[in-house]
Design a protein around this motif. Sequence first.
Motif, PDB file in Angstrom:
ATOM      1  N   ARG A   6      40.921  45.450  38.308  1.00 54.88           N
ATOM      2  CA  ARG A   6      40.275  45.937  37.072  1.00 54.88           C
ATOM      3  C   ARG A   6      40.618  45.159  35.802  1.00 54.88           C
ATOM      4  O   ARG A   6      40.565  45.695  34.696  1.00 54.88           O
ATOM      5  N   ARG A   7      41.018  43.900  35.945  1.00 52.31           N
ATOM      6  CA  ARG A   7      41.276  43.071  34.762  1.00 52.31           C
ATOM      7  C   ARG A   7      41.268  41.608  35.178  1.00 52.31           C
ATOM      8  O   ARG A   7      41.361  41.293  36.369  1.00 52.31           O
ATOM      9  N   LEU A   8      41.169  40.710  34.182  1.00 51.86           N
ATOM     10  CA  LEU A   8      41.302  39.277  34.450  1.00 51.86           C
ATOM     11  C   LEU A   8      42.789  38.938  34.549  1.00 51.86           C
ATOM     12  O   LEU A   8      43.638  39.679  34.052  1.00 51.86           O
ATOM     13  N   ALA A   9      43.069  37.783  35.167  1.00 48.80           N
ATOM     14  CA  ALA A   9      44.456  37.286  35.173  1.00 48.80           C
ATOM     15  C   ALA A   9      44.747  36.641  33.834  1.00 48.80           C
ATOM     16  O   ALA A   9      43.847  36.076  33.197  1.00 48.80           O
ATOM     17  N   GLU A  10      45.977  36.712  33.397  1.00 53.58           N
ATOM     18  CA  GLU A  10      46.410  35.907  32.251  1.00 53.58           C
ATOM     19  C   GLU A  10      46.890  34.558  32.792  1.00 53.58           C
ATOM     20  O   GLU A  10      47.435  34.503  33.910  1.00 53.58           O
ATOM     21  N   PRO A  11      46.682  33.461  32.037  1.00 56.73           N
ATOM     22  CA  PRO A  11      47.101  32.137  32.525  1.00 56.73           C
ATOM     23  C   PRO A  11      48.573  32.110  32.972  1.00 56.73           C
ATOM     24  O   PRO A  11      48.914  31.451  33.955  1.00 56.73           O
ATOM     25  N   SER A  12      49.429  32.878  32.280  1.00 58.16           N
ATOM     26  CA  SER A  12      50.865  32.861  32.632  1.00 58.16           C
ATOM     27  C   SER A  12      51.108  33.420  34.034  1.00 58.16           C
ATOM     28  O   SER A  12      52.054  33.011  34.716  1.00 58.16           O
ATOM     29  N   GLU A  13      50.251  34.342  34.491  1.00 60.61           N
ATOM     30  CA  GLU A  13      50.433  34.908  35.835  1.00 60.61           C
ATOM     31  C   GLU A  13      50.108  33.871  36.914  1.00 60.61           C
ATOM     32  O   GLU A  13      50.753  33.817  37.956  1.00 60.61           O
ATOM     33  N   ILE A  14      49.092  33.061  36.640  1.00 60.45           N
ATOM     34  CA  ILE A  14      48.733  31.989  37.587  1.00 60.45           C
ATOM     35  C   ILE A  14      49.812  30.898  37.546  1.00 60.45           C
ATOM     36  O   ILE A  14      50.206  30.348  38.583  1.00 60.45           O
TER      37      ILE A  14
END
Length: 221
Positions: free
Chosen positions: A184-192
């Motif tokens: 239910r949300r996009l990933a944040e770049p830091s998580e990738i």
Amino acid sequence: MNKTVLITGASRGIGKACAEKFREYGYNVLAPTRTEMDLASENSIHDYIGSITAPIHALVNNAGINPLATVGNLNFDDAHAMMATNFWAPVLLTNLLAPRMKEQCYGRIVNISSIWSGVTKSGRSMYASSKAAINAFTRTAAVEYAEYNVLVNAVAPGYVNTELTQINNTPEQIETIKNNLPIRRLAEPSEIAELIFFMASEKNSFVTGQTIFADGGYSII
Ligand SMILES: NC(=O)c1ccc[n+]([C@@H]2O[C@H](COP(=O)([O-])OP(=O)(O)OC[C@H]3O[C@@H](n4cnc5c(N)ncnc54)[C@H](OP(=O)(O)O)[C@@H]3O)[C@@H](O)[C@H]2O)c1
């Protein structure tokens, strides 16, 4: 001695988050701008890599472009430029750096793929092809270099909160995407970047040749 990582496309988005993550863990980060190394130009790549004599321990082939076009409306100049940036540049960088990593008996290469390498959507034929090609290249490079402690993997993000996503999807489309994602949300770049760091660091000692999907469950429903 601190390890050195070369990250392409680190001016923003996932690449920038990766550069921050590696710096946090004490790496020397080489993050050439497009002026220093234009990935659409083989000469530029040769010149930049030729100028670096210090050991490079990790390579993150992150830079990518995604101009949308349906199959009947393909612009072949755009398609060639996309293949040059998304596929041929990672191939050439691996070709130049994997032998050096073999010599030093250590290397980690992470190619940034995409969910569109495994599933697809209208307008993504060339992008999906470039990312599926990088997955296949990853597997063969992994087979050839594993015994030299050079591990090669791909990370395939789903929808990440970056300029690329905002350019290719309207705010309304992004809301629909979020509602359809199990998470239910996009990933944040830091998580990738966290996953990329693991795969590209000494923490990863046995995973090679894999494409790891980090997509909040998009590809499993
Ligand atoms: N965002 C997503 O949702 C998503 C999902 C799946 C996969 N991905 C993949 O993740 C990677 C990063 O995506 P992103 O969203 O962070 O991208 P982004 O925000 O659009 O940034 C792209 C980066 O690539 C660089 N770049 C593009 N063409 C280049 C060239 N010819 N030479 C040198 N640098 C070049 C850009 O440099 P400039 O600043 O000079 O333009 C920029 O630093 C890409 O491979 C993308 O396909 C992204």
